[in-house]
Design a protein around this motif. Structure first.
Motif, short mmCIF file in Angstrom:
data_model
loop_
_atom_site.label_atom_id
_atom_site.label_comp_id
_atom_site.label_asym_id
_atom_site.label_seq_id
_atom_site.Cartn_x
_atom_site.Cartn_y
_atom_site.Cartn_z
N ARG A 83 0.66 -1.08 0.09
CA ARG A 83 0.12 -0.06 0.05
C ARG A 83 0.85 1.38 -0.04
O ARG A 83 0.35 2.48 0.03
CB ARG A 83 -0.82 -0.06 1.13
N GLY A 84 2.25 0.94 0.17
CA GLY A 84 3.07 2.30 0.14
C GLY A 84 3.74 2.65 1.43
O GLY A 84 4.36 3.74 1.34
N PHE A 85 3.26 2.10 2.58
CA PHE A 85 3.82 2.42 3.70
C PHE A 85 5.32 2.18 3.83
O PHE A 85 6.04 1.24 3.19
CB PHE A 85 3.19 1.58 4.92
N ASN A 86 6.04 3.00 4.70
CA ASN A 86 7.43 3.09 4.58
C ASN A 86 7.53 2.07 5.63
O ASN A 86 7.90 2.51 6.89
CB ASN A 86 8.18 4.35 4.87
N ILE A 87 8.19 0.53 5.39
CA ILE A 87 8.38 -0.26 6.48
C ILE A 87 9.84 -0.20 6.71
O ILE A 87 10.86 -0.52 6.01
CB ILE A 87 8.08 -1.63 6.16
N VAL A 88 10.18 0.21 8.08
CA VAL A 88 11.60 0.60 8.33
C VAL A 88 12.13 -0.60 9.33
O VAL A 88 13.33 -0.73 9.78
CB VAL A 88 11.79 1.69 9.06
N GLY A 89 11.43 -1.45 9.50
CA GLY A 89 12.05 -2.78 10.11
C GLY A 89 10.79 -3.72 10.64
O GLY A 89 9.71 -3.60 10.37
N LYS A 90 11.23 -5.07 10.85
CA LYS A 90 10.32 -6.00 11.51
C LYS A 90 10.92 -6.89 12.55
O LYS A 90 12.25 -6.90 12.23
CB LYS A 90 9.71 -6.83 10.15
N GLY A 91 10.29 -7.48 13.14
CA GLY A 91 11.06 -8.50 14.17
C GLY A 91 9.98 -8.78 15.41
O GLY A 91 8.74 -9.16 15.15
N ASN A 92 10.40 -8.87 16.57
CA ASN A 92 9.78 -9.46 17.71
C ASN A 92 9.97 -8.46 18.97
O ASN A 92 10.80 -7.87 18.98
CB ASN A 92 10.20 -10.73 18.19
N VAL A 93 8.99 -8.45 19.76
CA VAL A 93 9.04 -7.97 21.08
C VAL A 93 9.15 -9.01 22.18
O VAL A 93 8.60 -9.86 22.11
CB VAL A 93 7.99 -7.08 21.42
N PRO A 94 9.86 -9.03 23.44
CA PRO A 94 9.74 -9.86 24.44
C PRO A 94 8.55 -9.73 25.25
O PRO A 94 8.89 -10.05 26.59
CB PRO A 94 10.94 -9.35 24.97
N VAL A 95 7.56 -9.58 24.78
CA VAL A 95 6.16 -9.63 25.56
C VAL A 95 5.18 -10.38 24.30
O VAL A 95 5.40 -10.31 23.52
CB VAL A 95 5.74 -8.52 25.88
N LEU A 96 4.06 -10.78 25.16
CA LEU A 96 3.09 -11.35 24.29
C LEU A 96 1.83 -10.35 24.78
O LEU A 96 1.51 -10.36 25.86
CB LEU A 96 2.69 -12.80 24.82
N LEU A 97 0.95 -10.02 23.52
CA LEU A 97 -0.03 -9.19 23.84
C LEU A 97 -1.39 -10.05 23.31
O LEU A 97 -1.30 -10.58 22.27
CB LEU A 97 0.43 -7.87 22.98
N GLN A 98 -2.40 -9.63 23.91
CA GLN A 98 -3.59 -10.43 23.47
C GLN A 98 -4.29 -9.55 21.96
O GLN A 98 -4.43 -10.12 20.98
CB GLN A 98 -4.82 -10.29 24.50
N GLU A 99 -4.17 -8.26 22.11
CA GLU A 99 -4.58 -7.25 21.40
C GLU A 99 -3.65 -6.68 20.58
O GLU A 99 -2.72 -6.24 20.99
CB GLU A 99 -5.85 -6.50 21.44
N SER A 100 -3.72 -6.40 19.21
CA SER A 100 -2.62 -5.63 18.40
C SER A 100 -2.61 -4.14 18.90
O SER A 100 -3.86 -3.63 19.09
CB SER A 100 -2.77 -5.76 16.92
N GLU A 101 -1.64 -3.61 18.86
CA GLU A 101 -1.42 -2.05 19.19
C GLU A 101 -0.73 -1.41 17.98
O GLU A 101 0.38 -1.85 17.60
CB GLU A 101 -0.92 -2.06 20.51
N ILE A 102 -0.85 -0.08 18.10
CA ILE A 102 0.10 0.78 17.49
C ILE A 102 0.54 1.83 18.57
O ILE A 102 -0.23 2.53 19.11
CB ILE A 102 -0.91 1.77 16.26
N ARG A 103 1.90 1.76 18.47
CA ARG A 103 2.59 2.72 19.48
C ARG A 103 3.31 3.66 18.96
O ARG A 103 4.20 3.47 17.98
CB ARG A 103 3.46 1.64 20.56
#
Length: 220
Positions: free
Chosen positions: A113-133
């Motif tokens: 869609r044209g978003f500038n993806i600057v990285g991907k990976g993992n975080v050391p926590v588990l979340l139930q719902e998705s978030e935008i921080r």
């Protein structure tokens, strides 16, 4: 010939045994009666069960509810801030679900869609719902990304740059189809319901990605 003393002792012993049995059975009957009354009261709704607790997913961080910042005023846009250009929206896609491959899948959709993806990976926590921080400087970018989803949590954190993180939770909802995204470049962004001014919010601590910023292993 049996002595009278022996017979009397045996009679007394049997009497004590009968008394103990009567006490034991009496206690058991009383206990069962109390349990029956309690069960009937719970069934009828007269009292609530002490075991009536919601199930939780083991290992999943319990997510607090945070205030959502309103869209800030933008210079030269008196009717309200316009969406950020997708190419100017820097997104890092982070897996917080424990399920491998989700960051790559979301990255592919958003990059198309044209978003500038600057990285991907993992975080050391588990979340139930998705978030935008996001930080205070990237509220418009966060709203622009949020419009791609039917529902998603917006969390203001203490970062100081304009990059935003998409944290994919266990109960993630995939992005909307392009034609269903309610976003127009020349139409101001609409504030989230019950939003508050960003200056009145204490930002939460930023969740840093794992050192290995590759989606090789799901977060544990």
């Amino acid at each position: 010939m049996t002595s009278p003393g022996y017979d009397q002792a045996r009679v007394e012993r049997r009497r004590r045994e009968h008394e103990r049995q009567a006490v034991v059975f009496g206690v058991l009957i009383a206990f069962l009666a109390v349990c029956g009354i309690f069960a009937l009261a719970v069934y009828s709704g007269a009292i609530s069960s002490p075991f009536n607790r919601p199930f939780t997913t083991v290992g999943v961080t319990e997510q607090e509810t945070y205030p959502v910042p309103c869209v800030p005023e933008a210079s030269g846009q008196p009717d309200g801030a316009l969406p950020s250009a997708y190419s100017d929206t820097q997104v890092r896609v982070l897996n917080a679900s424990g399920e491998s491959g989700l960051a790559t899948a979301h990255e592919s959709v958003l990059a198309d869609r044209g978003f500038n993806i600057v990285g991907k990976g993992n975080v050391p926590v588990l979340l139930q719902e998705s978030e935008i921080r996001f930080g205070r400087k990237a509220i418009v970018q966060a709203y622009t990304l949020a419009a791609q989803f039917p529902e998603i949590r917006l969390v203001l954190d203490d970062r100081v740059d304009r990059k935003i993180d998409l944290l994919i939770g266990e109960d993630y909802v995939p992005p909307l189809d392009v034609e269903d995204v309610q976003l127009t470049a020349d139409q101001p962004l609409r504030n989230a319901e019950d939003c508050v001014p960003a200056d009145s919010i204490d930002p939460v601590e930023r969740i840093l990605p794992a050192k290995d910023d590759n989606e090789a292993q799901p977060a544990k």
